[in-house]
Design an enzyme around this catalytic site. Sequence first.
Site, PDB file in Angstrom:
ATOM      1  N   LYS A 206       0.844  -1.203   0.000  1.00 59.29           N
ATOM      2  CA  LYS A 206       0.000   0.000   0.000  1.00 59.29           C
ATOM      3  C   LYS A 206       0.880   1.254   0.000  1.00 59.29           C
ATOM      4  O   LYS A 206       0.689   2.147  -0.789  1.00 59.29           O
ATOM      5  CB  LYS A 206      -0.906  -0.011   1.226  1.00 59.29           C
ATOM      6  CG  LYS A 206      -1.819   1.189   1.328  1.00 59.29           C
ATOM      7  CD  LYS A 206      -2.762   1.098   2.521  1.00 59.29           C
ATOM      8  CE  LYS A 206      -3.611   2.366   2.618  1.00 59.29           C
ATOM      9  NZ  LYS A 206      -4.505   2.345   3.805  1.00 59.29           N
ATOM     10  N   GLU A 212      10.757  -4.478   4.345  1.00 65.22           N
ATOM     11  CA  GLU A 212      10.888  -5.891   3.992  1.00 65.22           C
ATOM     12  C   GLU A 212      10.489  -6.128   2.526  1.00 65.22           C
ATOM     13  O   GLU A 212      11.169  -6.803   1.766  1.00 65.22           O
ATOM     14  CB  GLU A 212      10.019  -6.757   4.909  1.00 65.22           C
ATOM     15  CG  GLU A 212      10.359  -6.672   6.399  1.00 65.22           C
ATOM     16  CD  GLU A 212       9.560  -5.604   7.131  1.00 65.22           C
ATOM     17  OE1 GLU A 212       9.135  -4.614   6.477  1.00 65.22           O
ATOM     18  OE2 GLU A 212       9.376  -5.755   8.346  1.00 65.22           O
ATOM     19  N   GLY A 268      -4.803  -1.829   5.196  1.00 63.77           N
ATOM     20  CA  GLY A 268      -4.042  -2.963   4.666  1.00 63.77           C
ATOM     21  C   GLY A 268      -4.663  -4.298   5.022  1.00 63.77           C
ATOM     22  O   GLY A 268      -4.848  -5.157   4.171  1.00 63.77           O
ATOM     23  N   ARG A 269      -5.083  -4.432   6.281  1.00 68.33           N
ATOM     24  CA  ARG A 269      -5.637  -5.718   6.736  1.00 68.33           C
ATOM     25  C   ARG A 269      -7.056  -5.953   6.224  1.00 68.33           C
ATOM     26  O   ARG A 269      -7.664  -6.979   6.514  1.00 68.33           O
ATOM     27  CB  ARG A 269      -5.555  -5.807   8.251  1.00 68.33           C
ATOM     28  CG  ARG A 269      -6.159  -4.635   8.988  1.00 68.33           C
ATOM     29  CD  ARG A 269      -5.762  -4.643  10.453  1.00 68.33           C
ATOM     30  NE  ARG A 269      -6.227  -3.450  11.154  1.00 68.33           N
ATOM     31  CZ  ARG A 269      -5.558  -2.303  11.221  1.00 68.33           C
ATOM     32  NH1 ARG A 269      -4.376  -2.206  10.619  1.00 68.33           N
ATOM     33  NH2 ARG A 269      -6.033  -1.258  11.878  1.00 68.33           N
ATOM     34  N   GLU A 354      -4.201  -6.064  15.214  1.00 68.42           N
ATOM     35  CA  GLU A 354      -3.725  -4.769  14.703  1.00 68.42           C
ATOM     36  C   GLU A 354      -4.869  -3.753  14.693  1.00 68.42           C
ATOM     37  O   GLU A 354      -4.636  -2.549  14.757  1.00 68.42           O
ATOM     38  CB  GLU A 354      -3.126  -4.917  13.295  1.00 68.42           C
ATOM     39  CG  GLU A 354      -2.380  -3.677  12.830  1.00 68.42           C
ATOM     40  CD  GLU A 354      -1.509  -3.925  11.607  1.00 68.42           C
ATOM     41  OE1 GLU A 354      -2.053  -3.911  10.481  1.00 68.42           O
ATOM     42  OE2 GLU A 354      -0.295  -4.137  11.769  1.00 68.42           O
ATOM     43  N   HIS A 385      -3.230 -32.464  19.384  1.00 65.09           N
ATOM     44  CA  HIS A 385      -1.982 -33.178  19.712  1.00 65.09           C
ATOM     45  C   HIS A 385      -0.851 -32.191  19.939  1.00 65.09           C
ATOM     46  O   HIS A 385       0.322 -32.531  19.816  1.00 65.09           O
ATOM     47  CB  HIS A 385      -1.645 -34.144  18.563  1.00 65.09           C
ATOM     48  CG  HIS A 385      -2.759 -35.097  18.280  1.00 65.09           C
ATOM     49  ND1 HIS A 385      -2.916 -36.304  18.933  1.00 65.09           N
ATOM     50  CD2 HIS A 385      -3.831 -34.980  17.448  1.00 65.09           C
ATOM     51  CE1 HIS A 385      -4.024 -36.899  18.495  1.00 65.09           C
ATOM     52  NE2 HIS A 385      -4.587 -36.126  17.593  1.00 65.09           N
ATOM     53  N   LYS A 495       9.357   0.167  13.116  1.00 71.81           N
ATOM     54  CA  LYS A 495       9.783   0.379  11.735  1.00 71.81           C
ATOM     55  C   LYS A 495      10.880   1.445  11.681  1.00 71.81           C
ATOM     56  O   LYS A 495      11.906   1.285  11.021  1.00 71.81           O
ATOM     57  CB  LYS A 495       8.596   0.871  10.889  1.00 71.81           C
ATOM     58  CG  LYS A 495       7.599  -0.185  10.476  1.00 71.81           C
ATOM     59  CD  LYS A 495       6.525   0.477   9.595  1.00 71.81           C
ATOM     60  CE  LYS A 495       5.517  -0.512   9.086  1.00 71.81           C
ATOM     61  NZ  LYS A 495       4.465   0.120   8.245  1.00 71.81           N
TER      62      LYS A 495
HETATM   63  O1  F6P Z   1       2.042  -3.680  10.090  1.00 71.81           O
HETATM   64  C1  F6P Z   1       1.940  -2.395   9.643  1.00 71.81           C
HETATM   65  C2  F6P Z   1       1.475  -2.394   8.212  1.00 71.81           C
HETATM   66  O2  F6P Z   1       1.343  -1.073   7.778  1.00 71.81           O
HETATM   67  C3  F6P Z   1       0.167  -3.148   8.020  1.00 71.81           C
HETATM   68  O3  F6P Z   1      -0.957  -2.427   8.439  1.00 71.81           O
HETATM   69  C4  F6P Z   1       0.220  -3.406   6.554  1.00 71.81           C
HETATM   70  O4  F6P Z   1      -0.713  -4.397   6.135  1.00 71.81           O
HETATM   71  C5  F6P Z   1       1.677  -3.861   6.403  1.00 71.81           C
HETATM   72  O5  F6P Z   1       2.401  -3.058   7.345  1.00 71.81           O
HETATM   73  C6  F6P Z   1       2.244  -3.713   5.007  1.00 71.81           C
HETATM   74  O6  F6P Z   1       2.142  -2.370   4.613  1.00 71.81           O
HETATM   75  P1  F6P Z   1       2.277  -2.040   3.025  1.00 71.81           P
HETATM   76  O7  F6P Z   1       1.116  -2.713   2.341  1.00 71.81           O
HETATM   77  O8  F6P Z   1       2.222  -0.547   2.961  1.00 71.81           O
HETATM   78  O9  F6P Z   1       3.577  -2.605   2.564  1.00 71.81           O
END
Ligand code: F6P
Length: 524
Positions: A206, A212, A268-269, A354, A385, A495
């Site tokens: 987003k 990452e 995002g979620r 979150e 188990h 972050k």
């Molecule tokens: O964990 C923080 C967050 O902003 C989430 O809300 C989001 O889904 C994820 O990191 C990835 O963010 P992006 O889609 O901007 O890479």
Amino acid sequence: MYSFSHSKSYLKLKQLALNSERDRIADYFKSDSERFINMSAKANNILIDYSKNKITEPVLKELLLLADESELQKKISLMYSGDHVNCTEDRPALHTALRRELSESLSVAGQDVMHDVSKALAHVEAFCDQVRGGAWLGYNGNRIKNIVNIGIGGSDLGPSMVCQALCEYQTSELDVYFVSNVDALDLNQVLVRLKPEETMFIVSSKSFATQETMLNAHSAKQWFVDNTAYKESYIAKHFVAVTTNITAAQDFGIALENIFEFWDWVGGRYSLWSSTGLPIALSIGFSAFSELLAGARSMDEHFLNTPFSKNLPVLLALIGVWHINFQGSNAHAVIPYNQCLNQLPAFLQQLDMESNGKSVDVEGRHIDYDTAPIVWGQTGANGQHAFFQLLHQGSQNVPVDFIASIKHNIHTASHNKALLTNMFSQAQALMLGCNDAEYSYKVCLGNKSSNMILLDDISPTSIGSLIALYEHKVFTQGVIWNINSFDQWGVELGKALALRMNSAEFEHVEHDASTQALLDLINM
Ligand code: F6P
């Protein structure tokens, strides 16, 4: 001004909890032969049986009054119509718009949201048809055979979970992979199996700034360059982006026509219904993806229009509030028995924790009550188990959501029967417990609460309904706890520290002795 812990119902519920401390769930069934009928509800091919909870009619009645006192109905309408319910970012939370009938109109800040949604979906559909149909060719004329989605959090968990849930609906020769961890193994384990000329990368972010994801995306691009007779023009055939940050995606080298946009009013979620769902549509086809949207839409309509006493998301939310705020449970187990739902617990961890892992209310006041539980889980029967020992004989009461489908697409009656009878038996054992006069270590106290969530089948429609059910459960709890379910400021500090620790100018920073010693160990 509504305040959860100062509401009229809060004190009554505290009293009701005291009054029922010595109750046994099993006794509730003895005194009410209709308990299953009275404490179950069905909508959109999903049945919830909440009768095995330590909850009585008076408690349920007071919880429903609490929902009214929190002005839940009004808050649902405001969220659905695009009000800026995400108050700290001054934004709407319009994931419901992503699955509305496209013929409807919805204006937000003078912009016709449904026109934008329709355009974005058309872009997804056209791309899916081209790639799945073989019209989209790689740089050397090969069909695309592999899709690699590079994303993390909501840009990974939702699409990955749905692709797994609907694995029996995968109707293409495409293999879809998900890479999320910045541990290079996650990416390399995928790349080692692929040929660049047959591979399409989806850089899904987003913000298009998540450390990452961007590191993985650049490494994937470098792999592509190193393993082909590379030309800049090749990127347009093998890299697309899903993002709100068009400029950053173009700076990465992705052609404008290959950028699938969505908007800041989609969390995002909550984004798998948007262009973030591109890998889902590639895997199961756009028509099935539309059925997923329709399933969620039917749950939206149920949530909007059904009296709270028969409203599935509201009932699950209220029962959760009862467990957390009045029964002292701070954890919640999600145990799907269908193997295809094995990623659902991880998805619900982000959706729930979150969204509602907050300790300040919408007025900015620190709150004096618990909010989101620790959500965890694994497929049953595996959990039987692994950790069911704690559920049966541990010192904590951990309410459980058992989830399964009645019908299975794979026709192995013996397996299906074993799966469902195992699940039903575990719920029964948690409730009844067992006594052993001779050996105390064999005693299971029982009286442990659980919900049974039964889907008619596993299909795009039912999976869409199930996910929307949990989205609206989380929203409802956020309203009752008077918190903002749509921001996530808590993740920003980590972050920022990681970015700083990872940057070149990092040496001149003082650290605590622990962090410094650890950094010395890795010679940074
Ligand atoms: O964990 C923080 C967050 O902003 C989430 O809300 C989001 O889904 C994820 O990191 C990835 O963010 P992006 O889609 O901007 O890479």
